[in-house]
Write a protein that holds these residues in place. Structure first.
Motif, PDB file in Angstrom:
ATOM      1  N   ARG A  81       0.821  -1.187   0.000  1.00 40.00           N
ATOM      2  CA  ARG A  81       0.000   0.000   0.000  1.00 40.00           C
ATOM      3  C   ARG A  81       0.864   1.249   0.000  1.00 40.00           C
ATOM      4  N   SER A  82       1.971   1.177   0.736  1.00 43.02           N
ATOM      5  CA  SER A  82       2.829   2.358   0.839  1.00 43.02           C
ATOM      6  C   SER A  82       3.472   2.680  -0.502  1.00 43.02           C
ATOM      7  N   GLY A  85       0.101   4.264  -2.188  1.00 47.77           N
ATOM      8  CA  GLY A  85      -0.523   5.338  -1.428  1.00 47.77           C
ATOM      9  C   GLY A  85      -1.972   5.024  -1.141  1.00 47.77           C
ATOM     10  N   GLY A  86      -2.599   5.828  -0.297  1.00 52.12           N
ATOM     11  CA  GLY A  86      -3.992   5.592   0.043  1.00 52.12           C
ATOM     12  C   GLY A  86      -4.143   5.083   1.452  1.00 52.12           C
ATOM     13  N   ARG A  87      -5.343   4.679   1.791  1.00 48.66           N
ATOM     14  CA  ARG A  87      -5.642   4.284   3.159  1.00 48.66           C
ATOM     15  C   ARG A  87      -5.073   2.902   3.474  1.00 48.66           C
TER      16      ARG A  87
ATOM     17  N   GLN C 176      13.611   4.254  -2.919  1.00 49.41           N
ATOM     18  CA  GLN C 176      12.712   4.850  -1.940  1.00 49.41           C
ATOM     19  C   GLN C 176      12.207   3.809  -0.947  1.00 49.41           C
ATOM     20  N   GLN C 177      12.410   2.550  -1.303  1.00 57.07           N
ATOM     21  CA  GLN C 177      11.826   1.491  -0.476  1.00 57.07           C
ATOM     22  C   GLN C 177      12.861   0.941   0.487  1.00 57.07           C
TER      23      GLN C 177
END
Lengths: 157, 104, 291
Positions: A81-82, A85-87, C176-177
């Motif tokens: 999800r990261s 993005g988002g909830r 970035q990860q």
């Protein structure tokens, strides 16, 4: 070949995490619902000042805490999800469970000491992760407040 | 000693304000507990070892704050706040502070 | 006196509904598709761009590569094996209509590893172990023709181009990860895509090599000698349960499955009627003795 073993291990961990994680979450929620009903008599408020009630003869600090860990599956889900993005819905239930569990433990303490209400309730949330990046592994929630009531206890330490 | 996170004590009057008192402790988790935590990180669920560890630490911080209050001649600590911060990897500071007072 | 009470608050205000497994499938498939698409796009553009690089430049980069393996592997400067391999490669280059400007140089190195590969700047490296394993000239001719075909189609520079673009893109994404598992997922998705390109190239080279063998000998007998050895070595390794893992030649890493490869090649032979029957007795030239 090593990559294949790693992939298998990863999938097994995901499956175990999902299976046990869902089971643990369900049974934890069952227990939370049950105990919330039992402890519904203990009232909690975030107000700083209690009413000038003559029944509030005793006061005492009470608190409850819990450290809870998210399972492998949900952690990976949050990672995915990261990326987009988002909830991050997989962490919502973790935090919800931790806050409610800590609150219940605080209520339990208040009840044991013979109080009927807790005022000025504060939440304190800390991440007890392994410090690997921004990854949350496990969290601690500590809830405290001042229990008021006629009090069977002495009201002092 | 009365401890409360209210600013008043219902039904009682504060006669002396003795100032800020604080207690803190830094604790690290140990390997055995870390091992269990590693497993729980896969399956999810409560880390009882850590819950207890943090509870003990918080109690210790509170005791230290009370020791300070006692040395000031206080009989209550009001408006108590707790705070937790991770100082280094695997160690956390438990901090508690409040106002030492004398109540009638 | 105000009234104080705590009523029950409905569930699912702070916690979203919806199954996490559905979320997981959607996210991982979406991510994989995006990554594979990106890798595919990069590979296609590298394949398109790479042959536009003048061969002269590639040659000069190849010199650096040559210096490297000369140091690492301790190549003997001149020996009968090298001369023999070079003569075959020159012949193949002629058969495949490779221009004079694309000079191809063979290097023969002493090694226990069964391997042959083509690299930047028209260098073909053949190990002594490979020469021991092929039993006749026709088999060796097929292997050499395969490597020459790689150079003809400029596969090494394409592979390098893909690798470079892929590394840049993946480090930009992975940079970035912080998570290792996700990084390896990204890496894996990209690498799998790249491998399919590599396998396509192998097939192209196989096809060209087989045609060269036919053009030279007038039949394709014995062309599969080395592939059959590979298939046996793989079989042996899998039966031994990895004990003999060293025996699996590196030659295979990004290559198609040897059995499928053999089957495909045999189909080509049948379709083109390059050989009356696959069962006919093998007519082969013997290898010269180098002792």
């Amino acid at each position: 070949m090593e990559a294949v073993y790693e992939l298998i291990l990863f999938l097994v961990l995901l499956a175990l995490g999902y299976g046990f994680g869902q089971w643990a979450e369900r049974s934890h929620y069952q227990s939370i619902f049950k105990r919330e009903k039992e402890l519904a008599g203990i009232l909690v408020f975030a107000e700083r000042l209690p009413p000038p009630d003559p029944a509030f003869k005793e006061s005492r600090l009470v608190g409850g805490s819990v450290v809870i860990s998210v399972d492998y599956f949900k952690r990976f889900l949050a990672l995915l999800r990261s990326f987009i993005g988002g909830r991050v819905s997989s962490y919502e239930s973790l935090l919800d469970r931790a806050r409610r569990e800590a609150l219940l433990r605080m209520k339990m303490e208040a009840q044991e000491k013979g109080f009927q209400s807790v005022f000025n309730v504060k939440f304190e949330t800390a991440s007890i992760s392994k410090g690997k990046g921004k990854n949350i592994g496990s969290i601690e929630v500590f809830v405290y407040g001042t229990a008021l009531g006629s009090g069977s206890g002495s009201g002092s330490q | 000693m009365l401890v409360s996170n209210l600013e008043i004590v219902p039904g009682k009057r504060v006669t002396k304000h003795l100032g800020l008192v604080q207690g803190s402790t830094v604790r690290a988790k140990h390997v055995g507990r870390d091992l269990m935590a590693g497993l729980k990180n896969i399956f999810g669920g409560e880390l009882k070892g850590y819950t207890e560890l943090l509870q003990e630490s918080r109690q210790e911080a509170t005791d230290r704050m009370l020791e300070q209050a006692k040395s000031l001649g206080a009989n209550a600590v009001l408006n108590v706040r707790f705070s937790t911060s991770s100082v280094t990897q695997g160690a956390a500071e438990l901090f508690v502070y409040g106002t030492a007072v004398v109540i009638e | 006196m105000p009234q104080y009470s705590n009523s029950e608050i409905p569930e699912h205000i702070n916690v979203s509904r919806g199954s996490p497994i559905k979320d997981f499938i959607k996210l991982s498939l979406g991510l994989l598709a995006i990554l594979a698409g990106l890798a595919y796009f990069l590979a296609v553009s590298a394949n398109w761009l790479a042959p536009k690089i003048p061969y002269r430049w590639e040659k000069s980069w190849g010199t650096a590569v040559e210096g490297l393996f000369r140091e690492e592997l301790g190549e003997e400067k001149e020996n009968p094996q090298r001369a023999y391999l070079q003569s075959k490669v020159d012949l193949i280059a002629q058969l495949q209509n490779i221009p004079e400007s694309m000079a191809i140089e063979v290097h023969y190195i002493e090694s226990d590893l069964v391997n042959a590969f083509a690299t930047l700047g028209g260098h073909i490296i053949v190990t002594s172990a490979l020469l021991d394993k092929v039993s006749h000239e026709n088999g060796l001719f097929m292997v050499l023709a395969h490597e020459v075909a790689h150079i003809k189609y400029r596969h090494p520079i394409q592979a390098v181009g893909r690798g470079v673009l892929f590394s840049i893109a993946s480090s930009a994404i992975i940079g970035q990860q912080k998570s290792e598992s996700l990084s390896s997922l990204i890496w894996g998705a990209g690498t799998l895509t790249l491998m399919s390109f590599s396998r396509d190239q192998e097939e192209q080279a196989d096809h060209e090599a087989l045609k060269t063998v036919y053009d030279h000998y007038g039949h394709t007998s014995g062309a599969f000698n080395f592939f059959e050895y590979l298939a046996e070595a793989e079989q042996g390794a899998s039966e031994e349960g990895g004990k003999e893992a060293r025996e699996i030649p590196v030659f295979l890493s990004t290559h198609p499955n040897t059995r499928e490869r053999l089957a495909n090649l045999k189909n080509i032979v049948i379709e083109n009627r390059w050989q009356a029957s696959l069962a006919e007795p093998v007519k082969v030239e013997t290898l010269p003795s180098f002792d």
